[in-house]
Design a protein around this motif. Structure first.
Motif, short mmCIF file in Angstrom:
data_model
loop_
_atom_site.label_atom_id
_atom_site.label_comp_id
_atom_site.label_asym_id
_atom_site.label_seq_id
_atom_site.Cartn_x
_atom_site.Cartn_y
_atom_site.Cartn_z
N ARG A 183 0.84 -1.21 0.00
CA ARG A 183 0.00 0.00 0.00
C ARG A 183 0.87 1.25 0.00
NH1 ARG A 183 -4.20 0.83 3.71
NH2 ARG A 183 -4.59 -1.40 3.68
N TRP A 227 -2.58 5.07 -1.47
CA TRP A 227 -2.99 5.09 -0.06
C TRP A 227 -2.63 6.45 0.52
CZ3 TRP A 227 -5.78 3.20 3.68
CH2 TRP A 227 -5.44 3.41 5.02
N HIS A 247 1.03 4.71 8.02
CA HIS A 247 1.46 3.34 7.78
C HIS A 247 1.87 2.72 9.10
CE1 HIS A 247 1.67 3.43 3.33
NE2 HIS A 247 1.92 4.72 3.53
N SER A 248 1.57 1.44 9.24
CA SER A 248 2.01 0.69 10.41
C SER A 248 2.40 -0.71 9.97
CB SER A 248 0.91 0.62 11.47
OG SER A 248 -0.15 -0.23 11.04
N GLU A 266 1.61 -3.38 11.49
CA GLU A 266 0.42 -4.22 11.68
C GLU A 266 -0.50 -4.14 10.47
OE1 GLU A 266 1.54 -2.01 13.83
OE2 GLU A 266 2.20 -3.23 15.54
N ARG A 267 -0.66 -2.92 9.92
CA ARG A 267 -1.53 -2.76 8.76
C ARG A 267 -0.97 -3.51 7.55
NH1 ARG A 267 -6.36 -2.86 7.54
NH2 ARG A 267 -5.52 -4.48 6.26
N HIS A 268 0.34 -3.46 7.37
CA HIS A 268 0.96 -4.13 6.23
C HIS A 268 0.91 -5.65 6.39
CE1 HIS A 268 2.77 -0.85 3.72
NE2 HIS A 268 2.31 -0.18 4.75
N ASP A 322 -1.53 -7.17 8.01
CA ASP A 322 -2.94 -7.46 7.75
C ASP A 322 -3.23 -7.45 6.25
OD1 ASP A 322 -3.41 -7.76 10.44
OD2 ASP A 322 -4.32 -5.78 10.70
N ASP A 323 -2.60 -6.52 5.53
CA ASP A 323 -2.78 -6.49 4.06
C ASP A 323 -2.40 -7.84 3.46
OD1 ASP A 323 -3.61 -3.86 4.05
OD2 ASP A 323 -1.67 -3.05 3.44
#
Length: 272
Positions: free
Chosen positions: A33, A40, A44-45, A47-49, A51-52
């Motif tokens: 992202r 996007w 950015h984190s 954890e988010r990446h 989860d992606d």
């Protein structure tokens, strides 16, 4: 197989790896992202990446997933395994993750490979609040050419890649870099060892300016093998494509055999 590119902040650049194994299993690549074709806006984190990646694996309907990460992509693969133990059936960590005190020796080796005038120029470009397109390409060329075993060919490759691995999301780079420093893998290696699949390997280019000794120490800590590719740097598939192709195919075949999954199609002309 899912290929996880590095950066952070670069678009996917692992297109040369996919054809090496695409006859054995489906190979997926994606722009993380905020890079390439994945727009996007927002914070950015890590954890988010992670989860992606989990959401993409679910979307692709992959019952078994083999992760191949490069550079920062190895950090992403490791954190995916921590968050989703048992979800990956095999993991190949290529040129990373680097833990411990590796940055000082890396910078020293990079400086040794770079003429003084270019070190000064790189520092000047990095300090600019804004850069033109030409200055951005020049900065990336200088930053990347020492990653290669052969400095002259490396310079040409770096100039080529500086023009096509664009644009760099420097905001994402800074945010994820800060997040990794706040939650370093160094402190979670025992947990990671327990979460990694049985088929996990580290792979390094012997001529990478980042210290291979750091990866050797990590391999011992995680109790996994380290494969060293001679005459290759941080992107070993560029300088030793035959060796990387052979190892990728062997790695994937072994992973498929362990899960009882047959290759997608017959494998022509690979010496087997």
């Amino acid at each position: 197989m899912v290929l996880l590119h590095g950066g952070p902040g670069l678009p996917d650049y692992l297109g040369e790896l996919a054809p090496m194994v695409a006859d054995l299993a489906p190979v997926y690549r994606y722009d993380q992202r905020g890079t390439g074709a994945s727009p996007w806006e927002g914070r950015h984190s890590l954890e988010r990446h992670v989860d992606d990646l989990a959401e993409l694996v679910e979307h692709w309907g992959a019952a078994e997933v083999v992760l191949v990460g490069h550079s920062y992509g190895t950090d992403l693969a490791a954190r995916f395994c921590l968050a989703h133990p048992g979800r990956a059936s095999a993991v190949l960590l290529m040129c990373g993750p680097f833990v411990g005190d590796w940055r000082a020796p890396y910078r020293a080796e990079r400086d040794r490979r770079m003429p003084a005038r270019e070190r000064e120029r790189l520092g000047a470009l990095e300090s600019l609040p804004r850069r033109t397109e030409a200055q951005e390409v020049e900065l990336l060329t200088l930053a990347w050419f020492t990653d290669h075993a052969d400095p002259e060919r490396g310079r040409a490759r770096a100039a080529r890649d500086a023009g096509r691995r664009r644009p760099v999301n420097w905001f994402m780079n800074a945010e994820l870099g800060a997040a990794a420093r706040a939650d370093p893998l160094d402190a979670r290696l025992d947990e990671l060892r327990a979460c990694l699949p049985q088929r996990t390997e580290l792979l390094a280019g012997v001529a990478d300016p980042r210290p291979v000794s750091a990866l050797a120490a990590l391999a011992r800590r995680l109790d996994i093998p380290l494969i060293a590719i001679e005459a290759a740097g941080h992107e070993p598939w560029l300088e030793a494509p035959a060796a990387i192709r052979t190892h990728l195919r062997t790695f994937l075949r072994t992973a498929l055999a362990q899960t009882g999954t047959a290759p997608a199609s017959p494998v022509p002309g690979d010496g087997s």
